[in-house]
Design a protein around this motif. Structure first.
Motif, PDB file in Angstrom:
ATOM      1  N   SER A 196       6.922   9.605   2.058  1.00 24.03           N
ATOM      2  CA  SER A 196       5.927   8.558   1.814  1.00 24.03           C
ATOM      3  C   SER A 196       6.429   7.270   2.451  1.00 24.03           C
ATOM      4  O   SER A 196       7.633   6.997   2.455  1.00 24.03           O
ATOM      5  N   VAL A 197       5.509   6.487   2.991  1.00 25.52           N
ATOM      6  CA  VAL A 197       5.842   5.232   3.667  1.00 25.52           C
ATOM      7  C   VAL A 197       4.875   4.163   3.185  1.00 25.52           C
ATOM      8  O   VAL A 197       3.651   4.310   3.325  1.00 25.52           O
ATOM      9  N   ALA A 198       5.405   3.085   2.612  1.00 22.71           N
ATOM     10  CA  ALA A 198       4.564   1.983   2.161  1.00 22.71           C
ATOM     11  C   ALA A 198       4.321   1.004   3.319  1.00 22.71           C
ATOM     12  O   ALA A 198       5.085   0.951   4.280  1.00 22.71           O
ATOM     13  N   ALA A 235       0.422   3.158   6.180  1.00 25.68           N
ATOM     14  CA  ALA A 235       0.742   3.528   4.802  1.00 25.68           C
ATOM     15  C   ALA A 235       0.447   5.020   4.668  1.00 25.68           C
ATOM     16  O   ALA A 235      -0.699   5.443   4.832  1.00 25.68           O
ATOM     17  N   ALA A 236       1.469   5.803   4.391  1.00 26.89           N
ATOM     18  CA  ALA A 236       1.294   7.254   4.449  1.00 26.89           C
ATOM     19  C   ALA A 236       2.011   7.946   3.296  1.00 26.89           C
ATOM     20  O   ALA A 236       3.040   7.473   2.802  1.00 26.89           O
ATOM     21  N   SER A 237       1.455   9.078   2.889  1.00 28.63           N
ATOM     22  CA  SER A 237       2.111   9.984   1.946  1.00 28.63           C
ATOM     23  C   SER A 237       1.702  11.400   2.320  1.00 28.63           C
ATOM     24  O   SER A 237       0.730  11.606   3.044  1.00 28.63           O
ATOM     25  N   THR A 238       2.458  12.363   1.848  1.00 29.07           N
ATOM     26  CA  THR A 238       2.196  13.748   2.237  1.00 29.07           C
ATOM     27  C   THR A 238       2.109  14.661   1.017  1.00 29.07           C
ATOM     28  O   THR A 238       2.590  14.316  -0.076  1.00 29.07           O
ATOM     29  N   ARG A 239       1.505  15.820   1.238  1.00 27.07           N
ATOM     30  CA  ARG A 239       1.485  16.875   0.232  1.00 27.07           C
ATOM     31  C   ARG A 239       1.841  18.179   0.927  1.00 27.07           C
ATOM     32  O   ARG A 239       1.258  18.525   1.964  1.00 27.07           O
ATOM     33  N   VAL A 240       2.813  18.889   0.394  1.00 27.59           N
ATOM     34  CA  VAL A 240       3.276  20.160   0.953  1.00 27.59           C
ATOM     35  C   VAL A 240       2.723  21.289   0.100  1.00 27.59           C
ATOM     36  O   VAL A 240       2.906  21.309  -1.124  1.00 27.59           O
ATOM     37  N   VAL A 241       2.027  22.230   0.743  1.00 29.94           N
ATOM     38  CA  VAL A 241       1.350  23.302   0.012  1.00 29.94           C
ATOM     39  C   VAL A 241       1.660  24.646   0.660  1.00 29.94           C
ATOM     40  O   VAL A 241       1.566  24.799   1.880  1.00 29.94           O
ATOM     41  N   LEU A 263       0.844  -1.190   0.000  1.00 33.07           N
ATOM     42  CA  LEU A 263       0.000   0.000   0.000  1.00 33.07           C
ATOM     43  C   LEU A 263       0.881   1.242   0.000  1.00 33.07           C
ATOM     44  O   LEU A 263       1.723   1.417   0.871  1.00 33.07           O
ATOM     45  N   LEU A 264       0.684   2.089  -0.971  1.00 31.87           N
ATOM     46  CA  LEU A 264       1.329   3.396  -1.013  1.00 31.87           C
ATOM     47  C   LEU A 264       0.260   4.384  -1.468  1.00 31.87           C
ATOM     48  O   LEU A 264      -0.061   4.477  -2.652  1.00 31.87           O
ATOM     49  N   PRO A 265      -0.341   5.098  -0.530  1.00 29.86           N
ATOM     50  CA  PRO A 265      -1.488   5.940  -0.869  1.00 29.86           C
ATOM     51  C   PRO A 265      -1.107   7.141  -1.714  1.00 29.86           C
ATOM     52  O   PRO A 265       0.028   7.601  -1.699  1.00 29.86           O
ATOM     53  N   SER A 266      -2.091   7.667  -2.417  1.00 31.83           N
ATOM     54  CA  SER A 266      -1.895   8.909  -3.154  1.00 31.83           C
ATOM     55  C   SER A 266      -1.909  10.069  -2.167  1.00 31.83           C
ATOM     56  O   SER A 266      -2.373   9.941  -1.036  1.00 31.83           O
ATOM     57  N   PHE A 306      -1.727  11.863   4.208  1.00 31.90           N
ATOM     58  CA  PHE A 306      -2.750  10.940   3.717  1.00 31.90           C
ATOM     59  C   PHE A 306      -2.391   9.516   4.162  1.00 31.90           C
ATOM     60  O   PHE A 306      -1.224   9.128   4.143  1.00 31.90           O
ATOM     61  N   ARG A 307      -3.405   8.761   4.560  1.00 35.35           N
ATOM     62  CA  ARG A 307      -3.222   7.368   4.938  1.00 35.35           C
ATOM     63  C   ARG A 307      -3.940   6.467   3.939  1.00 35.35           C
ATOM     64  O   ARG A 307      -5.020   6.806   3.446  1.00 35.35           O
ATOM     65  N   GLY A 308      -3.332   5.319   3.664  1.00 40.50           N
ATOM     66  CA  GLY A 308      -3.908   4.359   2.736  1.00 40.50           C
ATOM     67  C   GLY A 308      -4.447   3.138   3.456  1.00 40.50           C
ATOM     68  O   GLY A 308      -3.936   2.738   4.515  1.00 40.50           O
TER      69      GLY A 308
END
Length: 228
Positions: A215-217, A161-167, A133-136, A183-185
């Motif tokens: 990001s962390v799978a 399962a985590a990914s990030t967005r920097v804004v 799992l590697l979420p969008s 974000f969590r998957g």
């Protein structure tokens, strides 16, 4: 010399080993999330009298995962997170080490120390698949996979399962007001169809400092819980 028992199934996977205890169904139930966390919601509760640190598999058409936050004196504190607002319903299955106080039925295997490692009266953890799992980082869905129909399934993860967005959300182009969105998957289960879904789990304001992007799978293990 000491005797032992090792059993393989027809796909050459080890299913019984006289030296190691299998995980058996200890409890199951249905819970409802109560507290919002970003675009997800969660519920915390205690599972008492566990023989050891348990493993929690879950099933939700929205997507969910479970984690054991603490284990003390047989009491496991469990957090279940589901995509969506509070009020989401999640089914869970608790698997734990084979207890010694279950009456034997047909076949019982003990280790050299007397610990029961298999008892035919119990219903054991049956892993039938694993997915990475590697979420969008924008909440969109990921892959979809079908398992054989006519069975019931649940899933557990080996980590977040985590990914990030920097804004940069500053309204003034020459200035900086940075935010980090996490974000969590998780796997959503509808019948025999599994879908990777993601949801905004948390947000944090960093101001003029640019936050780290990462990001962390995680591994998601599909469990056959037919008849459980």
């Amino acid at each position: 010399m000491p005797a032992g028992l090792i059993v393989y199934n027809d796909t050459n996977n080890l299913v019984i080993d006289g030296a190691y205890a299998n995980l058996a169904l200890f409890a199951k139930g249905v819970t409802t999330t109560t507290t919002a966390a970003g675009d997800t919601s969660y519920v915390s509760f205690t599972i008492p009298n566990c023989p050891d640190w348990p493993l929690i598999a879950v099933r939700s058409p929205a997507g969910a995962w479970a984690a054991v936050r603490a284990f003390t004196s047989g009491n496991a504190i469990v957090d279940i997170v589901c995509k969506g607002a509070p009020g989401a319903v999640v089914e869970y299955f608790v698997f734990a080490r084979t207890p010694n106080d279950v009456p034997a039925q047909y076949l019982e295997v003990k280790s050299e120390t007397g610990q029961i490692v298999f008892n035919a009266a119990l219903r054991y953890l049956r892993i039938v698949g694993v997915h990475e799992l590697l979420p969008s980082s924008n909440g969109t869905d990921g892959f979809t996979v079908d398992y054989p129909a006519g069975k019931n399934y649940a899933v557990f993860q080996d980590g977040p399962a985590a990914s990030t967005r920097v804004v940069n959300q500053s309204p003034v182009p020459s200035q900086q007001d940075w935010w980090l969105y996490t974000f969590r998957g998780m796997l959503a289960i509808t019948g025999n169809t599994f879908k990777l879904v993601s949801a905004n789990f948390a947000s944090q304001r960093w101001g003029p400092t640019t936050p780290p992007n990462y990001s962390v799978a995680a591994g998601a293990y599909v469990v056959d819980v037919t008849g459980y």
